[in-house]
Design an enzyme around this catalytic site. Structure first.
Site, short mmCIF file in Angstrom:
data_model
loop_
_atom_site.label_atom_id
_atom_site.label_comp_id
_atom_site.label_asym_id
_atom_site.label_seq_id
_atom_site.Cartn_x
_atom_site.Cartn_y
_atom_site.Cartn_z
N LYS A 199 0.81 -1.23 0.00
CA LYS A 199 0.00 0.00 0.00
C LYS A 199 0.84 1.29 0.00
CE LYS A 199 -4.38 -1.50 1.85
NZ LYS A 199 -5.46 -1.05 2.72
N ASP B 207 -10.79 3.72 0.87
CA ASP B 207 -11.22 3.28 2.21
C ASP B 207 -12.04 4.35 2.93
OD1 ASP B 207 -10.18 0.74 2.19
OD2 ASP B 207 -8.27 1.31 3.10
N ARG C 123 -3.85 1.77 22.64
CA ARG C 123 -3.08 1.11 23.70
C ARG C 123 -1.74 1.83 23.88
NH1 ARG C 123 -1.49 -4.99 22.42
NH2 ARG C 123 -0.67 -3.92 20.59
P1 ATR Z 1 -4.04 -1.19 10.53
O1 ATR Z 1 -2.95 -0.53 9.74
O2 ATR Z 1 -4.85 -2.18 9.75
O3 ATR Z 1 -4.92 -0.20 11.22
P2 ATR Z 1 -2.16 -1.82 12.62
O4 ATR Z 1 -1.26 -0.74 12.18
O5 ATR Z 1 -1.56 -3.15 12.89
O6 ATR Z 1 -3.36 -2.10 11.62
O7 ATR Z 1 -2.91 -1.26 13.90
C1 ATR Z 1 -3.58 -2.07 14.70
C2 ATR Z 1 -4.16 -1.23 15.87
O8 ATR Z 1 -4.75 -2.17 16.73
C3 ATR Z 1 -3.13 -0.46 16.68
O9 ATR Z 1 -3.69 0.75 17.08
C4 ATR Z 1 -2.87 -1.39 17.85
O10 ATR Z 1 -2.46 -0.75 19.04
P3 ATR Z 1 -0.88 -0.43 19.31
O11 ATR Z 1 -0.55 0.75 18.49
O12 ATR Z 1 -0.80 -0.18 20.78
O13 ATR Z 1 -0.13 -1.67 18.91
C5 ATR Z 1 -4.24 -1.98 18.05
N1 ATR Z 1 -4.18 -3.26 18.75
C6 ATR Z 1 -3.81 -4.44 18.23
N2 ATR Z 1 -3.88 -5.41 19.18
C7 ATR Z 1 -4.31 -4.81 20.33
C8 ATR Z 1 -4.59 -5.26 21.65
N3 ATR Z 1 -4.46 -6.55 21.99
N4 ATR Z 1 -5.01 -4.37 22.55
C9 ATR Z 1 -5.16 -3.07 22.22
N5 ATR Z 1 -4.91 -2.57 20.98
C10 ATR Z 1 -4.49 -3.44 20.05
#
Ligand code: ATR
Length: 284
Positions: free
Chosen positions: A71, A107, A157
């Protein structure tokens, strides 16, 4: 479907690509409208991207969807990039024309359309909370700013990522965006004050895990949108519905981001209902 000498090629590039449901969705749409197109999944490894792009140009591909890990990587190959794609920092749709490649990102519009089709409209001056601070959250926030919301909160988080995303986008767009941690004591009041809560964190896929916000904080007037679509009814949506909230499934966004790409390539109105039915069937 019958491939003929006039069949036009579109498709999706990614690595992996086997899980993609886009081929079923688009090929069903072409069949319904009798359009002579075929949608093909292309497994392209990161190192093969430059050669693949040259190849797609050479064989006169009409358009491509772009998924992980390409992407951002496709951006240097573009002749033109849309404002949304530039703001998201990611491209999910390519259109090839006269040897030129235009990059777009559907998106954000797909997200808004997925919301509107459920009958829910946000109005200027309202506020929203976005959970997560990854690429999807960025697209959702940019889309929400186009409505003219008063304030957007981003809760994550990892607090530093929420703050960084909020600062980046506030500077680029000019809407008031605030980043906080999911453990911030203000979160309960924020959930209580907003018109819309959107989950973008993939953790929603696991139905055995509690949602990232306490759903007791939700008022029945608040709409809750989960862009995670496996399962279609996530635990956040189930709990929000129990509290009387209007809930919005991520499937609509998936359909509409595809439908908007379909229209760009074929200049024909997409059969959204069929596309949604095909996706629903493929998820069960
Ligand atoms: P995308 O680009 O598809 O949005 P990503 O960059 O992997 O995916 O982001 C995933 C999001 O889910 C992030 O905000 C992540 O939080 P962190 O930045 O703290 O990693 C959040 N996320 C994933 N697993 C999590 C969990 N178990 N608890 C809380 N937040 C979670």
């Amino acid at each position: 479907m019958q491939i003929t000498g006039k069949t036009k090629i579109v498709g999706v590039i990614g690595d992996p690509i086997e899980h993609s449901r886009s081929p079923q969705m688009h090929n069903a749409a072409f069949a319904e409208l009798g359009l002579n197109y075929v949608y093909v999944p292309f497994h392209i490894s990161p190192g093969a991207l430059p050669a693949a792009i040259e190849g797609f140009k050479a064989i006169n591909v009409v358009g491509l969807n772009v998924t992980i890990p390409h992407k951002q990587a496709v951006i240097p190959f573009l002749d033109e990039i849309s404002r949304d794609a530039e703001l998201f920092g990611a491209v999910n749709t390519l259109t090839f024309q006269n040897g030129q490649i235009k990059g777009d990102n559907t998106d954000g519009l797909g997200f808004l359309e997925g919301m509107r089709e459920t009958g829910f409209e946000l109005t200027r001056g309202e506020s929203a909370l976005v959970i997560g601070a990854g690429g999807s959250a960025r697209a959702v926030i940019v889309a929400l700013t186009s409505i003219g919301l008063e304030t957007i909160f981003v809760a994550n988080r990892t607090t530093s990522k929420a703050i960084k995303l909020a600062e980046d986008l506030s500077d680029a767009i000019g809407t008031s965006i605030h980043g906080i941690g999911l453990d911030d004591p203000q979160l309960a009041d924020i959930v209580d004050s907003v018109a819309l809560v959107v989950n973008t964190a993939s953790v929603g896929m696991d139905i055995s895990r509690p949602p990232l916000i306490h759903t007791e904080w939700l008022r029945p007037q608040t709409a809750v949108y989960d862009i995670v679509y496996t399962p279609p009814e996530t635990r956040l949506l189930l709990e929000a519905a129990e509290r009387g909230c209007h809930t919005i499934q991520g499937l609509g966004m998936l359909v509409h981001q595809g439908a908007i790409a379909f229209e760009k390539w074929t200049k024909t109105a997409p059969p959204v209902k069929t596309m949604k039915q095909v996706l629903q069937q493929s998820l069960h």
